[in-house]
Motif scaffolding. Structure first.
Motif, PDB file in Angstrom:
ATOM      1  N   LEU A 244      51.410  14.539  -9.478  1.00 12.77           N
ATOM      2  CA  LEU A 244      50.249  14.258 -10.332  1.00 12.77           C
ATOM      3  C   LEU A 244      49.804  15.484 -11.110  1.00 12.77           C
ATOM      4  O   LEU A 244      49.228  15.366 -12.197  1.00 12.77           O
ATOM      5  N   GLU A 245      50.070  16.673 -10.572  1.00 11.33           N
ATOM      6  CA  GLU A 245      49.679  17.889 -11.276  1.00 11.33           C
ATOM      7  C   GLU A 245      50.446  18.076 -12.573  1.00 11.33           C
ATOM      8  O   GLU A 245      50.047  18.867 -13.427  1.00 11.33           O
ATOM      9  N   LEU A 246      51.538  17.369 -12.752  1.00  8.74           N
ATOM     10  CA  LEU A 246      52.307  17.442 -13.992  1.00  8.74           C
ATOM     11  C   LEU A 246      51.869  16.400 -15.009  1.00  8.74           C
ATOM     12  O   LEU A 246      52.471  16.294 -16.071  1.00  8.74           O
ATOM     13  N   VAL A 247      50.839  15.634 -14.687  1.00  6.66           N
ATOM     14  CA  VAL A 247      50.352  14.597 -15.593  1.00  6.66           C
ATOM     15  C   VAL A 247      49.014  15.043 -16.171  1.00  6.66           C
ATOM     16  O   VAL A 247      48.015  15.118 -15.449  1.00  6.66           O
ATOM     17  N   PRO A 248      48.964  15.360 -17.458  1.00  4.15           N
ATOM     18  CA  PRO A 248      47.696  15.806 -18.055  1.00  4.15           C
ATOM     19  C   PRO A 248      46.692  14.670 -18.112  1.00  4.15           C
ATOM     20  O   PRO A 248      47.044  13.490 -18.034  1.00  4.15           O
ATOM     21  N   GLY A 249      45.435  15.016 -18.253  1.00  2.00           N
ATOM     22  CA  GLY A 249      44.404  14.009 -18.404  1.00  2.00           C
ATOM     23  C   GLY A 249      44.540  13.276 -19.722  1.00  2.00           C
ATOM     24  O   GLY A 249      45.231  13.704 -20.647  1.00  2.00           O
ATOM     25  N   GLU A 250      43.860  12.126 -19.817  1.00  2.00           N
ATOM     26  CA  GLU A 250      43.940  11.315 -21.035  1.00  2.00           C
ATOM     27  C   GLU A 250      43.544  12.114 -22.273  1.00  2.00           C
ATOM     28  O   GLU A 250      44.175  12.018 -23.325  1.00  2.00           O
ATOM     29  N   SER A 251      42.486  12.910 -22.135  1.00  2.00           N
ATOM     30  CA  SER A 251      41.979  13.632 -23.297  1.00  2.00           C
ATOM     31  C   SER A 251      42.989  14.641 -23.835  1.00  2.00           C
ATOM     32  O   SER A 251      43.031  14.907 -25.040  1.00  2.00           O
ATOM     33  N   ALA A 252      43.852  15.168 -22.949  1.00  2.30           N
ATOM     34  CA  ALA A 252      44.841  16.144 -23.397  1.00  2.30           C
ATOM     35  C   ALA A 252      45.877  15.516 -24.312  1.00  2.30           C
ATOM     36  O   ALA A 252      46.438  16.188 -25.186  1.00  2.30           O
TER      37      ALA A 252
ATOM     38  N   ASP B  58      54.456  19.957 -23.354  1.00  2.00           N
ATOM     39  CA  ASP B  58      53.629  21.165 -23.260  1.00  2.00           C
ATOM     40  C   ASP B  58      52.355  20.897 -22.469  1.00  2.00           C
ATOM     41  O   ASP B  58      51.932  21.707 -21.637  1.00  2.00           O
ATOM     42  N   ALA B  59      51.740  19.743 -22.733  1.00  2.00           N
ATOM     43  CA  ALA B  59      50.503  19.388 -22.028  1.00  2.00           C
ATOM     44  C   ALA B  59      50.762  19.207 -20.539  1.00  2.00           C
ATOM     45  O   ALA B  59      49.932  19.569 -19.700  1.00  2.00           O
ATOM     46  N   ALA B  60      51.922  18.659 -20.194  1.00  2.00           N
ATOM     47  CA  ALA B  60      52.254  18.470 -18.788  1.00  2.00           C
ATOM     48  C   ALA B  60      52.391  19.811 -18.073  1.00  2.00           C
ATOM     49  O   ALA B  60      51.877  19.993 -16.954  1.00  2.00           O
ATOM     50  N   LEU B  61      53.067  20.762 -18.703  1.00  2.00           N
ATOM     51  CA  LEU B  61      53.238  22.073 -18.086  1.00  2.00           C
ATOM     52  C   LEU B  61      51.912  22.822 -18.015  1.00  2.00           C
ATOM     53  O   LEU B  61      51.626  23.521 -17.044  1.00  2.00           O
ATOM     54  N   GLU B  62      51.097  22.665 -19.049  1.00  2.00           N
ATOM     55  CA  GLU B  62      49.786  23.315 -19.021  1.00  2.00           C
ATOM     56  C   GLU B  62      48.923  22.725 -17.916  1.00  2.00           C
ATOM     57  O   GLU B  62      48.197  23.440 -17.221  1.00  2.00           O
ATOM     58  N   ALA B  63      49.015  21.394 -17.739  1.00  2.00           N
ATOM     59  CA  ALA B  63      48.251  20.747 -16.677  1.00  2.00           C
ATOM     60  C   ALA B  63      48.662  21.254 -15.311  1.00  2.00           C
ATOM     61  O   ALA B  63      47.840  21.391 -14.397  1.00  2.00           O
TER      62      ALA B  63
ATOM     63  N   ALA C  37      63.465  12.382  -5.037  1.00  2.00           N
ATOM     64  CA  ALA C  37      62.524  11.989  -3.987  1.00  2.00           C
ATOM     65  C   ALA C  37      61.371  11.159  -4.509  1.00  2.00           C
ATOM     66  O   ALA C  37      60.867  10.281  -3.819  1.00  2.00           O
ATOM     67  N   GLU C  38      60.927  11.450  -5.734  1.00  2.00           N
ATOM     68  CA  GLU C  38      59.754  10.768  -6.273  1.00  2.00           C
ATOM     69  C   GLU C  38      59.911  10.556  -7.765  1.00  2.00           C
ATOM     70  O   GLU C  38      60.541  11.368  -8.452  1.00  2.00           O
ATOM     71  N   MET C  39      59.319   9.478  -8.257  1.00  2.00           N
ATOM     72  CA  MET C  39      59.314   9.211  -9.686  1.00  2.00           C
ATOM     73  C   MET C  39      57.929   8.696 -10.072  1.00  2.00           C
ATOM     74  O   MET C  39      57.287   7.957  -9.311  1.00  2.00           O
ATOM     75  N   LEU C  40      57.494   9.102 -11.248  1.00  2.00           N
ATOM     76  CA  LEU C  40      56.203   8.636 -11.752  1.00  2.00           C
ATOM     77  C   LEU C  40      56.321   8.417 -13.252  1.00  2.00           C
ATOM     78  O   LEU C  40      56.957   9.210 -13.952  1.00  2.00           O
ATOM     79  N   VAL C  41      55.736   7.337 -13.734  1.00  3.45           N
ATOM     80  CA  VAL C  41      55.752   7.032 -15.159  1.00  3.45           C
ATOM     81  C   VAL C  41      54.341   6.684 -15.609  1.00  3.45           C
ATOM     82  O   VAL C  41      53.628   5.924 -14.936  1.00  3.45           O
ATOM     83  N   VAL C  42      53.938   7.276 -16.717  1.00  2.00           N
ATOM     84  CA  VAL C  42      52.666   6.957 -17.366  1.00  2.00           C
ATOM     85  C   VAL C  42      52.972   6.333 -18.720  1.00  2.00           C
ATOM     86  O   VAL C  42      53.787   6.862 -19.479  1.00  2.00           O
TER      87      VAL C  42
END
Length: 923
Positions: free
Chosen positions: A43-51, A155-160, A91-96
């Motif tokens: 989840l730390e690799l998923v930026p917030g909506e506003s980003a 970029d936003a994901a890495l910054e998040a 091990a894990e997958m996530l999609v937004v």
């Protein structure tokens, strides 16, 4: 007596979870919820909506127990294949998925850091493109973006992940934190932040604002050890309407969106949040191999109001195991009424009327398995939808010969009102039955809207449901990228457009090169070179067709720079080494340590920072060091980032004492006050305790702590906690599980590697923790393999290899861990055939043809096709015998259970339900 079962797969969550679509701090100054390290790291690799300046439509997280359980529909498989990442190591997958159809995929596991290109190196990350999709990769982590502005998304994901001031999905949207905190123990979680963004037959959007569902196993997976599943739900109610909702309403809605019949339930209310825990009867499992090997075709004729099932070849089928489903109910007429067995050439006709949802299901009640031979929706050919941009209306015309009950049709209009999405669902405005020529007019349809006609009946069990007809109104899509100084625009629109419909602006002025200077017409995936431009330039593309031109894409061009941020543990320094790229004005660069300017800056030593230059700064362990480019329009891009000493831990498991020792291995003394330790699982539970700080004022090499009562599947993590006046950030810097779940991958090296030796399959050990080789055993089709790990090694360290030899396709290899009293399988690998396939998508006929293009012949019964992101389950290869070069099968996209507001993107070919290969549609 035929069992009448609970309808599953018909609800909102099931539709999302099975259609290939796949959140969590509170406000920035609040504490983040306590989540297990593996889920939180994702989840730390998923930026917030506003980003991303977008609304999240839904988020899907899946924990992968083995390669076979990886949900293919979560996507990313082609990039994974291109980077040669073994599926067994995931091990894990996530999609937004956002409201503008942008997809952000995160893949995590135990794999080496792949080098994805030539952009930047951020804390062990490389950033680039794979098959034109922006990708970031590091050891054990992969981020993939699809859609416009993919580079910015990455970029936003890495910054998040690394910037404590940047909100992640843990904080934005605000309902995510509570949802994931409640559902953190589940293997498969679906989160819908805004019910108005998705289909929600079961929910009144004025009552339920957001919801999440946590499943014990993925939708298409099955737990063979139990007849029940424990599934949990979180409902966020509207503050004004939620007080009128009683427990019976909640249970009824949860049962309609879930999997199986609820046997037990408990409800916990906290203000406007409802937490529901359920025990449900496990739904039947799809099992193609258990069903008779036969081909049955369903053909609908809306003008006659019938569906005809025809046995087109293969084995006969006992009709007492066949069920005809019609609009969510068992049909009044069944095949058993006319046939004892259904054999080749036999037909069965079902009267349905001009509108219906029909399927033929084989069902074995004793084994609790099923298989759909075919399904069809009657009436999809009876509506014609057109959009009038001048009048801003959509008009559906009914063209069927038979009168149709208008109560069976509902209108769904999802509108975009200045970025605020609303969904209206209701009856169509027709008095009496639908007759030929009857029109249904929808007004106030603007760019971004989707209007559809849906059946207002329940879906059939284990199936989703698709639209009768739909019209989607969207502006053309563009993507801007810059490589080696040249700016390229890529057109993503799904219809051809005149090039002079667009205008390119550079710094708000018309560019020297316009699309019309290069081409007359733009077709999907066309690329137009706009010439060389300096980094820092603002570029935009306007669409001129509307009365008010619309900016379809814009960006400030970032510099191309590949900078390696390397930490020297012996010296306690970080060096930013400019490996490749273009000259950058040193005044535009800032080196930061813990978000504060460092004592040494590029401008202190250089006028321009160019390849070959480097900069060294002292930094304490666990500090974040980042080199940032500051562009115009308040634009910043991180060019390189490293967290100092994040690899400075090791662990050892003692199975006899049930203990784990975590050891600090860094050469520099370190302040442990920002470190916490978590332990989750069946053993002792530790939630973010400062165990190192309790034992040591300063950490030196060899300092350790011991965790007791550790079970083999416990998840242990060392977290770095950084807090400030307006932020709180937690990131995992070390993770360990006693059970070596991802210890091995299997690589096919071919028959020779150039030295004359036949390598065949090679097992590669990937764990950072050293283990005794005799702790493992390899089985081949259930029998001990000729070669065991202990034959080649005494102890196993990272990247040790074991040559296993060559095996026939279909052979199953099982890697077992022998330490527990009952040995555990930690990896399973099925040898797949060596074959190539080509895919052709005919958009006019809505058909996908998959052709065997060379290689091994394969039994047709072992092959299946899954179309991403539309297929809820595989489609079997049409035919029997051996499939060899030139043989093909056709998939009717319109017959798939799908949300038909999306086009097919890729095709996966499966061998005995294992991934064989993956082909993009646009290739």
């Amino acid at each position: 007596m035929r069992r009448r079962e609970m309808i599953v797969g018909s609800g909102t969550v099931a539709a999302i979870a099975l259609s290939g679509y796949t959140g969590a701090a509170t406000d920035a100054d609040d504490d983040r919820p306590s989540l297990p390290s593996d889920l939180e790291s994702v989840l730390e690799l998923v930026p917030g909506e506003s980003a991303l300046d977008a609304n999240y439509r839904h988020v899907v997280y899946s924990r992968v127990d083995d390669a076979g359980s990886a949900p293919l529909y979560l996507g990313g498989h082609e990039v994974i294949g291109e980077l040669d990442i073994d599926a067994d190591s995931i091990a894990e997958m996530l999609v937004v998925v956002t409201d503008d159809e942008t997809r952000l995929s995160v893949v995590a596991g135990e794999f080496d850091a792949p080098d994805v290109g030539d952009d930047a190196d951020l804390d062990g990350w490389t950033v680039g493109e794979v098959d034109d999709e922006p990708v970031a990769a590091a050891e054990g982590a992969l981020v993939i973006a699809t859609g416009d502005d993919g580079d910015e998304i990455v970029d936003a994901a890495l910054e998040a992940a690394d910037d404590e001031d940047t909100e992640t999905i843990l904080a934005d949207p605000e309902t995510a934190g509570t949802t994931f905190d409640r559902l953190e123990s589940k293997s498969y979680v679906t989160f819908v932040p805004d019910v108005s963004e998705v289909r929600h037959n079961e929910f009144d959007g004025d009552v339920v604002e957001a919801f999440g569902m946590g499943l014990e196993s993925a939708p298409m997976a099955r737990d063979d050890d139990s007849d029940t599943l424990e599934n949990d739900y979180v409902l966020h109610l509207d503050p004004d309407a939620g007080t009128d909702v009683d427990d019976e309403w909640i249970v009824d809605r949860v049962e309609s969106i879930g999997r199986g019949e609820i046997l037990e339930s408990s409800i916990d209310r906290s203000d406007d949040v409802v937490y529901v825990q359920t025990v449900v009867e496990q739904p039947p499992e799809r099992d193609r191999e258990a069903a008779p090997d036969a081909r049955v075709r369903a053909r609908s004729n809306a003008d006659e109001g019938v569906v005809t099932f025809e046995h087109a070849g293969g084995e006969p089928i006992e009709t007492d195991s066949l069920e005809v489903w019609h609009d969510g109910e068992l049909a009044d007429d069944q095949l058993a009424d006319e046939h004892a067995t259904f054999t080749e050439g036999d037909t069965f006709e079902l009267e349905t009327g001009p509108l219906a949802d029909v399927g033929l299901r084989w069902f074995d009640e004793e084994a609790d398995v099923y298989y759909y031979y075919d399904t069809t929706v009657v009436g999809t050919e009876s509506f014609d939808g057109q959009y009038d941009p001048d009048e801003e209306t959509v008009e559906f015309t009914y063209t069927g010969d038979l009168e149709a009950d208008s109560d069976l049709v509902e209108l769904v209009h999802r509108s975009d009102d200045d970025g605020s999405y609303e969904l209206d669902r209701g009856a169509i405005d027709v008095d009496g039955p639908l007759t030929d020529g009857e029109t249904i007019t929808v007004e106030d349809v603007t760019l971004g809207d989707r209007v559809s006609l849906e059946l207002s009946v329940p879906a059939n069990p284990n199936r989703g449901q698709r639209s009768l007809s739909y019209v989607r109104v969207r502006p053309p899509r563009m993507h801007l990228s810059r490589r080696e100084g040249t700016v390229v625009a890529r057109y993503w629109g799904d219809i051809d457009r005149d090039a002079d419909e667009f205008r390119v602006l550079v710094e708000d002025e018309p560019a020297d090169v316009q699309f019309s200077d290069v081409t007359d017409t733009l077709s999907e995936h066309d690329r137009v070179e706009l010439g060389e431009m300096d980094h820092g330039t603002h570029v935009a593309v306007e669409w001129l067709e509307p009365d008010d031109p619309v900016v379809v894409t814009e960006r400030v061009l970032r510099p191309y720079a590949r900078i390696d941020m390397d930490y020297d543990d012996s010296e306690g320094t970080v060096t930013a080494d400019y490996e490749e790229g273009e000259e950058i004005d040193a005044d535009d660069l800032e080196l930061r340590i813990a978000d504060e300017p460092a004592a040494v800056q590029p401008a202190d030593e250089y006028e321009t920072f160019a390849p070959g230059d480097d900069l060294t700064v002292e930094a304490d362990p666990f500090a974040t060091v980042e080199l940032v480019w500051e562009g115009g329009d308040d634009t910043e891009y991180g060019l390189g980032r490293v967290t100092v000493g994040r690899r400075a831990f090791d662990a050892e498991y003692d199975p006899d004492a049930d203990e784990v020792e975590i050891v600090y291995t860094g050469e520099q003394s370190a302040d442990p006050s920002n470190l916490t330790v978590s332990q989750r699982g069946g053993g002792s539970s530790i939630d973010d305790e400062d165990l190192f700080a309790q034992e040591y004022d300063s950490l030196t090499d060899g300092d350790s702590i011991v965790l007791e009562d550790v079970e083999i599947d416990d998840r242990i993590s060392v977290m770095l906690v950084q807090e400030g006046e307006n932020y709180s950030s937690r990131s995992s810097i070390f993770r360990f599980t006693p059970e070596p779940r991802w210890a091995f991958s299997v690589e096919d090296r071919g028959s020779e590697d150039g030295d004359g030796d036949e390598d065949g399959l090679v097992a590669v050990y990937h764990e950072r923790t050293t283990r005794d080789a005799d702790n493992f055993e390899i089985l081949v089709d259930g029998e001990p393999a000729d070669v065991q790990p202990s034959d080649r090694h005494d102890t196993l360290t990272a990247e040790d290899e074991i040559e296993l030899g060559e095996f026939d396709a279909g052979t199953e290899l099982s890697f077992r861990w022998l330490v527990p009293d009952e040995p555990r399988e930690v990896r399973n690998h099925v040898v797949v055939p060596d074959a190539e396939f080509e895919v052709d998508y005919d958009a006019d006929d809505d058909e996908i043809t998959v052709e065997h293009a060379g290689g091994d012949g394969i039994d047709a019964a072992d092959l299946a096709v899954i179309v991403e992101p539309l297929s809820p389950e595989p489609t079997d290869w049409d035919g029997d015998g051996t499939v060899s070069e030139g043989d093909s099968t056709t998939v009717d996209v319109d017959d798939l259970d799908s949300r038909r507001d999306r086009d097919p993107a890729a095709v996966g070919i499966l061998f005995r339900d294992h991934h064989l290969t993956h082909v993009r549609i646009d290739d």
